[in-house]
Design an enzyme around this catalytic site. Structure first.
Site, short mmCIF file in Angstrom:
data_model
loop_
_atom_site.label_atom_id
_atom_site.label_comp_id
_atom_site.label_asym_id
_atom_site.label_seq_id
_atom_site.Cartn_x
_atom_site.Cartn_y
_atom_site.Cartn_z
N GLU A 99 35.27 41.61 36.83
CA GLU A 99 36.48 41.99 36.13
C GLU A 99 36.36 43.43 35.69
OE1 GLU A 99 39.17 40.54 32.30
OE2 GLU A 99 37.35 39.45 32.82
N CYS A 125 35.59 36.43 55.25
CA CYS A 125 35.87 37.45 56.26
C CYS A 125 37.35 37.53 56.65
CB CYS A 125 35.02 37.20 57.51
SG CYS A 125 33.25 37.31 57.16
#
Length: 350
Positions: A99, A125
């Site tokens: 964060e 991916c």
């Protein structure tokens, strides 16, 4: 989920690669004590994967830093005003920290308008293709004029920690080392993709649509234990059942491609070029067999980039475009797959 877009165009792609090249032979040299103990032949890594080398960032480089560079290149190649960018998504597996979003750092770096949507998308991916789909939907709904997806993948810590862990464990056998094989194929790269609305597009490369499928009963086949930060204590590890992942992934790819063709109204012969997530030569061969596509239509970068996560497919596309392998009117297939399992395939008319 299936998608069709009417007003969405691929306007610009940019990529940024590390200068530090590490060969498969160099990795095996570091693993020499283990290779000798298990009587593994040198050259095994390149032979099995088809990957001769991969690249890594210098220590201390963070995902936002390299994603910013790739994003700037993509915007420059698109030739659009940054004020038109209504959404910025950071879609790499790697991030600066948990964060805030890595996208918030890149947004600040690129000086994109404060009115833009700014957030991260994480899906192994497949992240960049997911990000492209989100932005394409927003463009098609006339909510934004353009959007940027970026990914800055940093595979160095994973590779180094995998090597150190393998060397430190006396209980490693020929059988148990297999779960670490995929981690030795990882590389680093950064990429940016700009999508735009038809009314401001100058390139004319239409993103037609695609299909996404998930088979999450296989979410255990590849798992990483750490996706946080770039502090000195960052020690990611990943366990992968490479054989099962390849078999189930390619089977899911076959199903997804069948539905994608139906959605786009294509047959295999319509496709001029194919750009895939780059995993290894065995995966590529099996996937093309399952899809019934001609391997000659593939554009490959795995030999010198390895598996660069979410940056893999779009970087490969950007390199193919650089080499002018797509001509006006060509149909190109973007075939993405990620652990989870998730599969997304999209069609482009150049």
């Amino acid at each position: 989920t299936k998608m069709l877009f009417e007003k969405v165009y691929i306007e610009g792609l940019g990529y940024h690669l590390p200068e530090d090249i590490v060969t498969s032979a160099e990795i095996e040299k570091r693993l020499a004590p283990l290779y000798e103990r298990l009587k593994l032949p040198q050259g095994r890594l390149e032979l099995m994967s088809g990957i001769k080398e991969r690249r890594f960032w210098d220590k201390g480089i963070v995902p936002s830093e390299v994603a910013t560079i790739a994003g700037e290149k993509a915007i420059a190649r698109a030739g659009i005003n940054k004020d038109n960018i209504g959404c910025l998504i950071s879609a790499s597996v790697c991030r600066d920290f948990i964060e805030p979003s890595t996208a918030s750092i890149i947004h600040r770096n690129l000086k994109i308008p404060s009115e833009a949507f700014v957030f991260d998308v994480s899906n192994a991916c497949l992240g960049v293709l997911n990000g492209m789909m989100i932005i394409a939907n927003m463009i098609d709904q006339n909510q934004i004029l353009a959007g940027l997806v970026v990914a800055g993948e940093n595979g160095g810590p994973l590779l180094n920690n995998t090597i150190e862990t393998l060397l430190s464990r006396p209980d490693i056998t020929r059988s148990t080392i297999k779960s670490s094989f995929a981690s030795l194929t990882i590389g680093s790269a950064a990429v940016g993709v700009v999508l735009s609305h038809k009314k401001i597009s100058r390139q004319g490369h239409r993103l037609i649509g695609g299909v996404s499928l998930a088979e999450t009963q296989f979410n255990h086949l590849c798992r990483g234990n750490d996706d946080s930060g770039t502090s000195g204590n960052w020690s990611p590890l990943m366990e992968t059942d490479s054989e099962a992942l390849m078999q189930e992934g390619c089977r899911l790819a076959g199903k997804t491609w069948e539905r994608t063709r139906e959605e786009l109204g294509w047959v295999n012969e319509d496709v001029s070029r194919v750009f895939c997530h780059q995993v290894g030569k065995g995966h590529r061969k099996l996937m093309y067999e399952n899809l019934g596509l001609d391997l000659q239509k593939d554009f490959s970068t795995l030999e010198f980039l390895g598996n660069t996560g979410a940056a893999s497919l779009p970087t490969t596309l950007a390199m193919g475009i650089e080499k002018n392998i797509l001509n006006p009117g060509d149909k190109a297939a973007l075939l993405g797959i990620g652990s989870g399992l998730n599969c997304m395939m999209m069609g482009v008319e150049w």
